[in-house]
Scaffold this motif. Structure first.
Motif, PDB file in Angstrom:
ATOM      1  N   GLU A 255       1.085  13.215   6.118  1.00  0.00           N
ATOM      2  CA  GLU A 255       2.267  13.464   6.945  1.00  0.00           C
ATOM      3  C   GLU A 255       1.934  13.251   8.424  1.00  0.00           C
ATOM      4  N   ASP A 256       0.749  13.696   8.842  1.00  0.00           N
ATOM      5  CA  ASP A 256       0.337  13.489  10.240  1.00  0.00           C
ATOM      6  C   ASP A 256       0.244  11.994  10.565  1.00  0.00           C
ATOM      7  N   TYR A 257      -0.357  11.223   9.645  1.00  0.00           N
ATOM      8  CA  TYR A 257      -0.480   9.781   9.853  1.00  0.00           C
ATOM      9  C   TYR A 257       0.895   9.129   9.960  1.00  0.00           C
ATOM     10  N   ILE A 258       1.786   9.504   9.048  1.00  0.00           N
ATOM     11  CA  ILE A 258       3.120   8.887   9.034  1.00  0.00           C
ATOM     12  C   ILE A 258       3.859   9.165  10.335  1.00  0.00           C
ATOM     13  N   ASP A 259       3.769  10.411  10.797  1.00  0.00           N
ATOM     14  CA  ASP A 259       4.445  10.763  12.056  1.00  0.00           C
ATOM     15  C   ASP A 259       3.903   9.920  13.216  1.00  0.00           C
ATOM     16  N   GLU A 260       2.605   9.669  13.229  1.00  0.00           N
ATOM     17  CA  GLU A 260       2.026   8.818  14.273  1.00  0.00           C
ATOM     18  C   GLU A 260       2.518   7.377  14.138  1.00  0.00           C
ATOM     19  N   PHE A 261       2.569   6.874  12.898  1.00  0.00           N
ATOM     20  CA  PHE A 261       3.028   5.498  12.655  1.00  0.00           C
ATOM     21  C   PHE A 261       4.442   5.294  13.171  1.00  0.00           C
ATOM     22  N   VAL A 262       5.306   6.274  12.843  1.00  0.00           N
ATOM     23  CA  VAL A 262       6.719   6.147  13.213  1.00  0.00           C
ATOM     24  C   VAL A 262       6.866   6.050  14.722  1.00  0.00           C
ATOM     25  N   ILE A 263       6.087   6.845  15.439  1.00  0.00           N
ATOM     26  CA  ILE A 263       6.148   6.794  16.906  1.00  0.00           C
ATOM     27  C   ILE A 263       5.714   5.423  17.410  1.00  0.00           C
ATOM     28  N   ARG A 264       4.644   4.887  16.830  1.00  0.00           N
ATOM     29  CA  ARG A 264       4.127   3.599  17.283  1.00  0.00           C
ATOM     30  C   ARG A 264       4.998   2.427  16.858  1.00  0.00           C
ATOM     31  N   LEU A 265       5.741   2.608  15.756  1.00  0.00           N
ATOM     32  CA  LEU A 265       6.588   1.522  15.260  1.00  0.00           C
ATOM     33  C   LEU A 265       7.939   1.461  15.968  1.00  0.00           C
ATOM     34  N   LYS A 266       8.299   2.558  16.604  1.00  0.00           N
ATOM     35  CA  LYS A 266       9.578   2.568  17.313  1.00  0.00           C
ATOM     36  C   LYS A 266       9.559   1.520  18.435  1.00  0.00           C
ATOM     37  N   ASP A 267      10.665   0.839  18.611  1.00  0.00           N
ATOM     38  CA  ASP A 267      10.744  -0.148  19.694  1.00  0.00           C
ATOM     39  C   ASP A 267      10.695   0.530  21.049  1.00  0.00           C
TER      40      ASP A 267
ATOM     41  N   ILE B 254      -2.388  -0.329  12.013  1.00  0.00           N
ATOM     42  CA  ILE B 254      -1.653   0.466  11.024  1.00  0.00           C
ATOM     43  C   ILE B 254      -2.049   0.061   9.616  1.00  0.00           C
ATOM     44  N   ALA B 255      -2.155  -1.261   9.382  1.00  0.00           N
ATOM     45  CA  ALA B 255      -2.542  -1.749   8.056  1.00  0.00           C
ATOM     46  C   ALA B 255      -3.912  -1.202   7.660  1.00  0.00           C
ATOM     47  N   LYS B 256      -4.837  -1.175   8.619  1.00  0.00           N
ATOM     48  CA  LYS B 256      -6.180  -0.670   8.354  1.00  0.00           C
ATOM     49  C   LYS B 256      -6.148   0.821   8.004  1.00  0.00           C
ATOM     50  N   GLU B 257      -5.371   1.608   8.761  1.00  0.00           N
ATOM     51  CA  GLU B 257      -5.292   3.041   8.518  1.00  0.00           C
ATOM     52  C   GLU B 257      -4.587   3.339   7.199  1.00  0.00           C
ATOM     53  N   ILE B 258      -3.542   2.563   6.891  1.00  0.00           N
ATOM     54  CA  ILE B 258      -2.829   2.740   5.620  1.00  0.00           C
ATOM     55  C   ILE B 258      -3.777   2.498   4.451  1.00  0.00           C
ATOM     56  N   ARG B 259      -4.631   1.477   4.578  1.00  0.00           N
ATOM     57  CA  ARG B 259      -5.596   1.194   3.504  1.00  0.00           C
ATOM     58  C   ARG B 259      -6.549   2.379   3.315  1.00  0.00           C
ATOM     59  N   GLY B 260      -6.923   3.027   4.439  1.00  0.00           N
ATOM     60  CA  GLY B 260      -7.781   4.205   4.340  1.00  0.00           C
ATOM     61  C   GLY B 260      -7.096   5.356   3.614  1.00  0.00           C
ATOM     62  N   ILE B 261      -5.804   5.553   3.917  1.00  0.00           N
ATOM     63  CA  ILE B 261      -5.046   6.619   3.247  1.00  0.00           C
ATOM     64  C   ILE B 261      -4.890   6.296   1.769  1.00  0.00           C
ATOM     65  N   ARG B 262      -4.578   5.013   1.481  1.00  0.00           N
ATOM     66  CA  ARG B 262      -4.423   4.608   0.086  1.00  0.00           C
ATOM     67  C   ARG B 262      -5.712   4.879  -0.687  1.00  0.00           C
ATOM     68  N   ALA B 263      -6.854   4.626  -0.063  1.00  0.00           N
ATOM     69  CA  ALA B 263      -8.135   4.871  -0.722  1.00  0.00           C
ATOM     70  C   ALA B 263      -8.295   6.353  -1.058  1.00  0.00           C
ATOM     71  N   SER B 264      -7.873   7.232  -0.138  1.00  0.00           N
ATOM     72  CA  SER B 264      -7.968   8.675  -0.382  1.00  0.00           C
ATOM     73  C   SER B 264      -7.070   9.103  -1.532  1.00  0.00           C
ATOM     74  N   VAL B 265      -5.844   8.554  -1.548  1.00  0.00           N
ATOM     75  CA  VAL B 265      -4.913   8.865  -2.634  1.00  0.00           C
ATOM     76  C   VAL B 265      -5.468   8.360  -3.965  1.00  0.00           C
ATOM     77  N   GLY B 266      -6.004   7.138  -3.939  1.00  0.00           N
ATOM     78  CA  GLY B 266      -6.568   6.576  -5.164  1.00  0.00           C
ATOM     79  C   GLY B 266      -7.737   7.381  -5.687  1.00  0.00           C
TER      80      GLY B 266
ATOM     81  N   ASP C  62       0.822  -1.202   0.000  1.00  0.00           N
ATOM     82  CA  ASP C  62       0.000   0.000   0.000  1.00  0.00           C
ATOM     83  C   ASP C  62       0.863   1.261   0.000  1.00  0.00           C
ATOM     84  N   ILE C  63       1.938   1.245   0.789  1.00  0.00           N
ATOM     85  CA  ILE C  63       2.831   2.409   0.845  1.00  0.00           C
ATOM     86  C   ILE C  63       3.509   2.621  -0.506  1.00  0.00           C
TER      87      ILE C  63
END
Length: 477
Positions: A77-89, A118-130, A33-34
């Motif tokens: 950009e807001d979504y990505i910044d949130e993802f990065v925080i949550r993905l950090k160990d 995250i996968a669910k939210e990414i799919r939502g963003i992908r839908a908006s881009v599409g 999706d990314i």
């Protein structure tokens, strides 16, 4: 880097690329999706760049789509910044035995849940881009952009036909330029002289150059006045020069090289005077300069531009004095304003003179602005309340009246021709109150903090100062 046209698109593309690296352990479908979003956004980014080159030709549909993409970039950009925080160990647990085992199990459960969220939210963003991509195709934005824009009348055209008696505050600059141009015409110094006129849009450079041109008619053997503009047709300009200087035998099939050759050949033994009005790039000047020979006959060239670097380039290789056209002083501004409204200040009612002072202050001594606003007010009753409304419209930027169209068109040319990073920095000045003294150092530091300055070799401060100097150089600040 954030920009006025692209929003956070540059930043988003960089962060999407980072998410695809091995640093982040994402589900396979999330990476797909990314990757899809990255390719789509890169395509949109390229199209936004194309749109920025024809800013003044965009219709409402194209502007709406651009706004949608820009807002989408901020959301992503807001979504990505949130993802990065949550993905950090999380910090490693130092416990041993059963406590450590339970902690690792809990961490795995949380990590799995986060990955699916995250996968669910990414799919939502992908839908908006599409959807944005499909809307781009559905509304045929490319076709709309490629259509020829409607033909508009250049508001500088009336300046070429102004009667000298109608002009205010031009005698001093005109006489000074005539002195510079005629100095040495019949003396021992017979070399070519170039006189650049530089000043911001709306100051009256075209009007001044045309008055000088008319006053020197007959002094030179051949004369030509040609408008260059932001998107010059060099073939037409060269043909106009040949036509103006009296050349016979012009052929339709001649290319640019042949036209330059013929202009040079015709002017080689002639004392000529050529005005090149409104030059926007050094490269255009260099091409036109090739057509105007150094013939040691006291020939003269006048160039008008709003960019200081172009004015300096026109002087090379010989030294010349750049003429900096200044705004009108307070007294001259008043005289110009009242002449347009009612003929003279003496016949003007005193109860609205206070509003006149406020309006003239906002015009900043720009003749085009003064004439445009005076033309609007001439259609209104001389009632204080009505003039207060116009003053407030100026104050809050609600300048949608017909009388402002010519002023806006010319001033917007300078803005539209700015590089994207300078547009963003210029718009940032709206953050400061009117008549506020802005510290250059503080302003540059704020640009850097906002992410407007693109670093070159890590020297952000120097680059920021270069942005500031470029805005000054282009007569935009």
């Amino acid at each position: 880097m954030v920009s006025a046209i692209f929003g956070a698109m540059d930043s988003v593309l960089s962060k999407l690329a980072s998410l695809l690296t091995f640093e982040y352990k994402l589900l396979k479908e999330v990476k797909q999706d990314i990757t899809f979003m990255k390719y789509e956004l890169e395509s949109m980014h390229a199209f936004l760049k194309k749109m920025s080159e024809v800013e003044d030709e965009l219709d409402e549909q194209v502007k709406f789509w651009r706004k949608e993409v820009r807002e989408l970039s901020y959301d992503i950009e807001d979504y990505i910044d949130e993802f990065v925080i949550r993905l950090k160990d999380e910090p490693r647990c130092e416990l041993h035995g059963i406590s450590s085992f339970i902690s690792r199990i809990a961490k795995l459960i949380v990590s799995t849940r986060d990955s699916h969220q995250i996968a669910k939210e990414i799919r939502g963003i992908r839908a908006s881009v599409g959807e944005a991509s499909r809307r781009h195709k559905r509304y045929k934005v490319d076709d709309t952009l490629s259509k020829p824009s409607k033909v508009t009348v250049d508001p500088r055209l009336p300046a070429l036909y102004k009667d000298a008696s109608d002009l205010v505050g031009i005698d001093g600059p005109k006489n000074e330029l005539i002195r510079r141009l005629t100095e040495g015409v019949s003396g021992p110094e017979l070399q070519l002289k170039v006189v650049p006129i530089v000043g911001s849009g709306g100051l009256g450079k075209t009007t001044l150059a045309n008055q000088v041109y008319q006053n020197l008619e007959g002094v030179f053997e051949s004369q030509a006045f040609v408008s260059v503009s932001q998107k010059p047709d060099l073939m037409k300009i060269l043909r106009d020069i040949l036509s103006a200087i009296g050349y016979n035998g012009l052929e339709v099939a001649w290319d640019e090289g042949k036209l330059i050759h013929e202009v040079r050949k015709y002017l080689r033994f002639v004392r000529y005077f050529v005005v090149l009005d409104d030059i926007w790039s050094i490269s255009v000047w260099e091409i036109l300069r090739c057509a105007l020979p150094e013939n040691n006959r006291s020939s003269r060239i006048v160039v008008t531009t709003h960019i200081a670097d172009i004015a300096k380039a026109c002087c090379a290789p010989h030294h010349c004095d750049v003429y900096h056209l200044k705004p009108l002083d307070s007294a001259t501004s008043r005289r110009l304003f009242f002449r347009r409204i009612c003929g003279s200040e003496d016949s003007f009612p005193g109860h609205v003179k206070g509003e006149v002072e406020k309006i003239l202050k906002k015009c900043g001594g720009m003749p085009l602005a003064i004439i445009s606003i005076a033309s609007l007010l001439a259609t209104k009753a001389q009632i204080k309340e009505q003039w207060e409304i116009v003053n407030r419209s100026l104050e809050y930027g609600l300048d949608k009246h017909t009388g402002f169209e010519g002023m806006n068109w010319i001033l917007s040319l300078s803005y539209n021709h700015l590089p994207q990073h300078l547009k963003t920095c210029l718009l940032y000045l709206c953050m400061f109150p009117e008549d506020y003294i802005i510290s250059k150092d503080i302003l540059v530091q704020q640009w850097i903090a906002e992410g407007f300055v693109c670093p070159e070799h890590g020297r952000k401060l120097e680059v920021g100062y270069s942005y500031f100097n470029e805005l000054i150089n282009r007569s935009m600040a």
